[in-house]
Enzyme design. Structure first.
Site, PDB file in Angstrom:
ATOM      1  N   HIS A 105       0.827  -1.143   0.155  1.00 26.20           N
ATOM      2  CA  HIS A 105      -0.173  -0.092   0.099  1.00 26.20           C
ATOM      3  C   HIS A 105       0.956   1.033   0.128  1.00 26.20           C
ATOM      4  O   HIS A 105       0.657   2.258  -0.776  1.00 26.20           O
ATOM      5  CB  HIS A 105      -0.980   0.055   1.098  1.00 26.20           C
ATOM      6  N   HIS A 152       0.569  -2.652   9.312  1.00 27.44           N
ATOM      7  CA  HIS A 152       1.957  -2.704   9.042  1.00 27.44           C
ATOM      8  C   HIS A 152       2.740  -1.770  10.361  1.00 27.44           C
ATOM      9  O   HIS A 152       2.057  -0.976  10.895  1.00 27.44           O
ATOM     10  CB  HIS A 152       2.315  -1.958   7.917  1.00 27.44           C
TER      11      HIS A 152
END
Length: 338
Positions: A105, A152
């Site tokens: 991303h 993350h």
């Protein structure tokens, strides 16, 4: 405040219940993370092709394909696990089966806005600082959203950002050559399809099943479809690139007619793409199951087999990409919508 729980639609894995204390941040970062998901790609890229600049779109998709492919493969080589929950609250569950480093991303959230800036500045007239601030804001929103969502660590995001920058620096000088090859070389479609399929087969050997494998095949299929469509457009003289004498473009003044025409193209075009996706999905999954003797009663389990997932994603999204750049613009030309 309110409570919520997310579920992975492919694995049926459920996340823990969480409390939303700040709705503004929740919806802001939900939007930020959507800038790296399928819904965004299937709307943003076609909109840009049909309403803004097909030349920029072709090259932007080239960059996106390579950045995402390298990122997904690197994940399966590094094999760093997602942040553990608890203590992290997983606000998103869909990509939980993938590895964590680098954040793809963050990579797409860096590559798309900065490539867009590099490809449009000088071709379109707008202030340099406006483009730079827009690219930085887009990138920052996506990167921070991945930490907020619990998917993350800060290190994953930093590595994704830097990895994307390195790829952009290395890849940007080759864009002209690759785009020209796709347009003009006689056997380009054959090489494009073979190369992207081979890259997909390689990526599927790196690790066991995860959503990463399907996403990789989907991205490669889209890239192959768009590249083949650009070759056919060039041969037929459709959607020709503007000559240098017409540059730079001046953005047209905003008007009801402009917005209405853009909206009409977008709605009609996306309807064609969604219909393409639905029809091809209905055809390819049962066909792949039959060809490779894979039980098809449970589609979720069947799609975890390489023999089904790779051809399904590659063919479906290859067709979607092809139709976005060839069939839909041809339809618009026929209906006098260009």
């Amino acid at each position: 405040k309110s409570t919520a729980r997310r579920r992975n639609s492919l694995t049926d894995e459920a996340g823990q219940e969480f409390v939303i204390r700040n709705k503004f941040l929740f919806y802001l970062f939900t939007f930020g993370t959507e800038l790296g998901n399928e819904l965004f790609y299937i709307t943003f890229f076609p909109f840009f092709i049909w309403n803004v600049d097909a030349y920029v779109s072709r090259r932007l998709i080239l960059v996106w394909v390579w950045v995402m492919y390298l990122g997904q493969c690197t994940k399966d080589v590094v094999r760093r696990s997602r942040p553990s929950s608890p203590p992290v609250v997983k606000v998103e569950m869909f990509y939980n089966s993938e590895y964590s480093m680098p954040s793809t991303h963050a990579m797409s959230g860096t590559a798309i806005p900065f490539s867009l800036f590099l490809l449009t500045y000088g071709r379109w007239e707008y202030p340099f600082m406006l483009g730079l601030v827009a690219a930085l804001s887009w990138c920052t929103l996506v990167c921070i959203s991945r930490i907020y969502m619990g998917m993350h660590s800060i290190l994953d995001v930093i590595v994704g950002f830097l990895y994307s920058i390195v790829i952009l620096v290395a890849f940007q000088p080759a864009l002209d050559m690759i785009d020209r090859f796709n347009l003009t070389f006689r056997y380009a479609p054959l090489i494009i399809i073979s190369l992207h399929l081979g890259m997909g087969l390689f990526s599927f050997t790196l690790d066991t099943w995860s959503t990463s494998r399907g996403d990789t095949a989907q991205i490669l299929g889209t890239g192959a479809g768009v590249a083949c469509a650009s070759h056919l457009n060039y041969l037929l003289g459709l959607m020709p690139d503007a000559p240098p004498s017409q540059l730079p473009f001046t953005p047209p003044p905003l008007s009801a007619a402009l917005v209405g025409m853009a909206g009409l193209r977008f709605v009609l075009g996306v309807a064609v793409l969604l219909a393409t996706r639905a029809v091809m999905k209905a055809l390819t999954i049962p066909l792949a199951c039959r060809l490779f003797n894979v039980p098809c009663q449970d589609v979720r389990l069947a799609r975890q087999r390489m023999e089904v997932e790779l051809p399904y994603r590659y063919i479906v999204y290859g067709t979607v990409g092809f139709n976005a750049l060839f069939l839909v613009p041809a339809l618009f030309t026929y209906l006098n919508l260009f």
